[in-house]
Design a protein around this motif. Structure first.
Motif, PDB file in Angstrom:
ATOM      1  N   MET A   1      -1.146  -7.897  24.351  1.00 24.67           N
ATOM      2  CA  MET A   1      -2.100  -8.687  23.600  1.00 24.67           C
ATOM      3  C   MET A   1      -1.890  -8.440  22.110  1.00 24.67           C
ATOM      4  N   ALA A   2      -1.728  -9.487  21.347  1.00 21.11           N
ATOM      5  CA  ALA A   2      -1.586  -9.366  19.903  1.00 21.11           C
ATOM      6  C   ALA A   2      -2.957  -9.224  19.263  1.00 21.11           C
ATOM      7  N   MET A   3      -3.023  -8.439  18.231  1.00 22.85           N
ATOM      8  CA  MET A   3      -4.272  -8.224  17.497  1.00 22.85           C
ATOM      9  C   MET A   3      -4.046  -8.510  16.029  1.00 22.85           C
ATOM     10  N   ASN A   4      -5.117  -8.580  15.317  1.00 26.25           N
ATOM     11  CA  ASN A   4      -5.034  -8.604  13.868  1.00 26.25           C
ATOM     12  C   ASN A   4      -4.866  -7.171  13.383  1.00 26.25           C
ATOM     13  N   TRP A   5      -4.298  -7.037  12.198  1.00 30.14           N
ATOM     14  CA  TRP A   5      -4.171  -5.741  11.549  1.00 30.14           C
ATOM     15  C   TRP A   5      -4.916  -5.791  10.230  1.00 30.14           C
ATOM     16  N   ARG A   6      -5.519  -4.680   9.857  1.00 28.50           N
ATOM     17  CA  ARG A   6      -6.103  -4.522   8.520  1.00 28.50           C
ATOM     18  C   ARG A   6      -5.119  -3.678   7.731  1.00 28.50           C
ATOM     19  N   LEU A   7      -4.831  -4.126   6.519  1.00 25.40           N
ATOM     20  CA  LEU A   7      -3.853  -3.460   5.663  1.00 25.40           C
ATOM     21  C   LEU A   7      -4.389  -3.302   4.248  1.00 25.40           C
ATOM     22  N   PHE A   8      -3.954  -2.219   3.594  1.00 29.03           N
ATOM     23  CA  PHE A   8      -4.170  -2.061   2.157  1.00 29.03           C
ATOM     24  C   PHE A   8      -2.920  -2.587   1.460  1.00 29.03           C
ATOM     25  N   PRO A   9      -3.086  -3.411   0.427  1.00 34.51           N
ATOM     26  CA  PRO A   9      -1.920  -3.872  -0.341  1.00 34.51           C
ATOM     27  C   PRO A   9      -1.285  -2.703  -1.100  1.00 34.51           C
ATOM     28  N   PRO A  10      -0.015  -2.827  -1.452  1.00 31.32           N
ATOM     29  CA  PRO A  10       0.663  -1.756  -2.189  1.00 31.32           C
ATOM     30  C   PRO A  10       0.191  -1.683  -3.637  1.00 31.32           C
ATOM     31  N   VAL A  11       0.468  -0.554  -4.248  1.00 36.27           N
ATOM     32  CA  VAL A  11       0.131  -0.360  -5.657  1.00 36.27           C
ATOM     33  C   VAL A  11       1.103  -1.140  -6.547  1.00 36.27           C
ATOM     34  N   ALA A  12       2.361  -1.212  -6.140  1.00 33.28           N
ATOM     35  CA  ALA A  12       3.386  -1.906  -6.935  1.00 33.28           C
ATOM     36  C   ALA A  12       3.047  -3.393  -7.036  1.00 33.28           C
ATOM     37  N   VAL A  13       2.822  -3.879  -8.241  1.00 33.38           N
ATOM     38  CA  VAL A  13       2.416  -5.262  -8.476  1.00 33.38           C
ATOM     39  C   VAL A  13       3.401  -6.249  -7.860  1.00 33.38           C
ATOM     40  N   ARG A  14       4.685  -5.982  -7.948  1.00 32.07           N
ATOM     41  CA  ARG A  14       5.692  -6.919  -7.431  1.00 32.07           C
ATOM     42  C   ARG A  14       5.630  -7.078  -5.919  1.00 32.07           C
ATOM     43  N   GLU A  15       4.978  -6.138  -5.215  1.00 30.05           N
ATOM     44  CA  GLU A  15       4.871  -6.200  -3.758  1.00 30.05           C
ATOM     45  C   GLU A  15       3.510  -6.724  -3.279  1.00 30.05           C
ATOM     46  N   GLN A  16       2.600  -7.028  -4.199  1.00 35.88           N
ATOM     47  CA  GLN A  16       1.240  -7.406  -3.833  1.00 35.88           C
ATOM     48  C   GLN A  16       1.100  -8.830  -3.331  1.00 35.88           C
ATOM     49  N   THR A  17       2.097  -9.644  -3.531  1.00 37.35           N
ATOM     50  CA  THR A  17       2.115 -10.993  -2.961  1.00 37.35           C
ATOM     51  C   THR A  17       3.379 -11.124  -2.135  1.00 37.35           C
ATOM     52  N   ARG A  18       3.206 -11.536  -0.901  1.00 34.58           N
ATOM     53  CA  ARG A  18       4.339 -11.620   0.029  1.00 34.58           C
ATOM     54  C   ARG A  18       4.096 -12.794   0.961  1.00 34.58           C
TER      55      ARG A  18
ATOM     56  N   SER B   1      -8.468  -3.495  -2.234  1.00 31.92           N
ATOM     57  CA  SER B   1      -8.859  -4.576  -1.329  1.00 31.92           C
ATOM     58  C   SER B   1      -8.237  -4.312   0.044  1.00 31.92           C
ATOM     59  N   VAL B   2      -8.717  -5.030   1.033  1.00 32.26           N
ATOM     60  CA  VAL B   2      -8.189  -4.945   2.389  1.00 32.26           C
ATOM     61  C   VAL B   2      -7.872  -6.359   2.839  1.00 32.26           C
TER      62      VAL B   2
ATOM     63  N   GLN C   1       3.873  -4.228   6.363  1.00 33.42           N
ATOM     64  CA  GLN C   1       3.956  -2.767   6.384  1.00 33.42           C
ATOM     65  C   GLN C   1       5.366  -2.297   6.010  1.00 33.42           C
ATOM     66  N   ALA C   2       6.371  -3.006   6.455  1.00 31.27           N
ATOM     67  CA  ALA C   2       7.754  -2.658   6.110  1.00 31.27           C
ATOM     68  C   ALA C   2       8.047  -2.889   4.631  1.00 31.27           C
ATOM     69  N   ASN C   3       7.140  -3.600   3.954  1.00 33.60           N
ATOM     70  CA  ASN C   3       7.320  -3.902   2.531  1.00 33.60           C
ATOM     71  C   ASN C   3       6.257  -3.235   1.668  1.00 33.60           C
ATOM     72  N   GLY C   4       5.780  -2.068   2.103  1.00 37.11           N
ATOM     73  CA  GLY C   4       4.918  -1.257   1.256  1.00 37.11           C
ATOM     74  C   GLY C   4       3.422  -1.370   1.477  1.00 37.11           C
ATOM     75  N   TRP C   5       2.982  -2.246   2.378  1.00 36.94           N
ATOM     76  CA  TRP C   5       1.560  -2.345   2.671  1.00 36.94           C
ATOM     77  C   TRP C   5       1.184  -1.228   3.645  1.00 36.94           C
ATOM     78  N   THR C   6      -0.050  -0.719   3.570  1.00 40.71           N
ATOM     79  CA  THR C   6      -0.481   0.409   4.386  1.00 40.71           C
ATOM     80  C   THR C   6      -1.352  -0.046   5.540  1.00 40.71           C
ATOM     81  N   PHE C   7      -0.928   0.277   6.757  1.00 41.37           N
ATOM     82  CA  PHE C   7      -1.690  -0.057   7.963  1.00 41.37           C
ATOM     83  C   PHE C   7      -2.966   0.770   8.005  1.00 41.37           C
ATOM     84  N   VAL C   8      -4.108   0.108   8.283  1.00 37.42           N
ATOM     85  CA  VAL C   8      -5.392   0.793   8.424  1.00 37.42           C
ATOM     86  C   VAL C   8      -5.738   0.930   9.899  1.00 37.42           C
TER      87      VAL C   8
END
Length: 101
Positions: free
Chosen positions: A1-18, A31-32, A44-51
């Protein structure tokens, strides 16, 4: 079963939009963001943190095996309650006060 994930965006500005699978996600530190699991893996593979996995109360993990097993210490963000909850091996609990939820 697939679920949604909650993630924290990365600190690096260049990675905050994907853009992932045709969907664009933007977040800033503090933000979450809730995303489909398959998008969360890429973020997550691009710097976002899994919650935690997230969903309505009815989607809480219940089985003892699998990726989203209800094992002691499992965390889940219950969107109906608007809070992170933790499984103690028998009951889902609010980690702030220990109450069953």
């Amino acid at each position: 079963m697939a679920m949604n994930w909650r993630l924290f965006p990365p600190v690096a500005v260049r990675e905050q939009t994907r853009t992932v699978n045709g969907r664009t996600y933007t977040g800033t530190p503090g933000s979450v963001v809730t995303v489909p699991e398959q998008d969360g893996q890429v973020l997550q593979a691009n710097g976002w943190t899994f919650v935690a996995p997230s969903g309505p109360t009815s989607a809480r993990p219940v089985g003892k095996t699998g990726l989203y097993a209800a094992h002691r210490g499992a965390q889940f963000f219950d969107e109906a309650l608007g809070k992170l909850i933790v499984f103690d091996g028998q009951t889902w609990r609010d980690p702030l006060n220990g109450n069953a939820v």
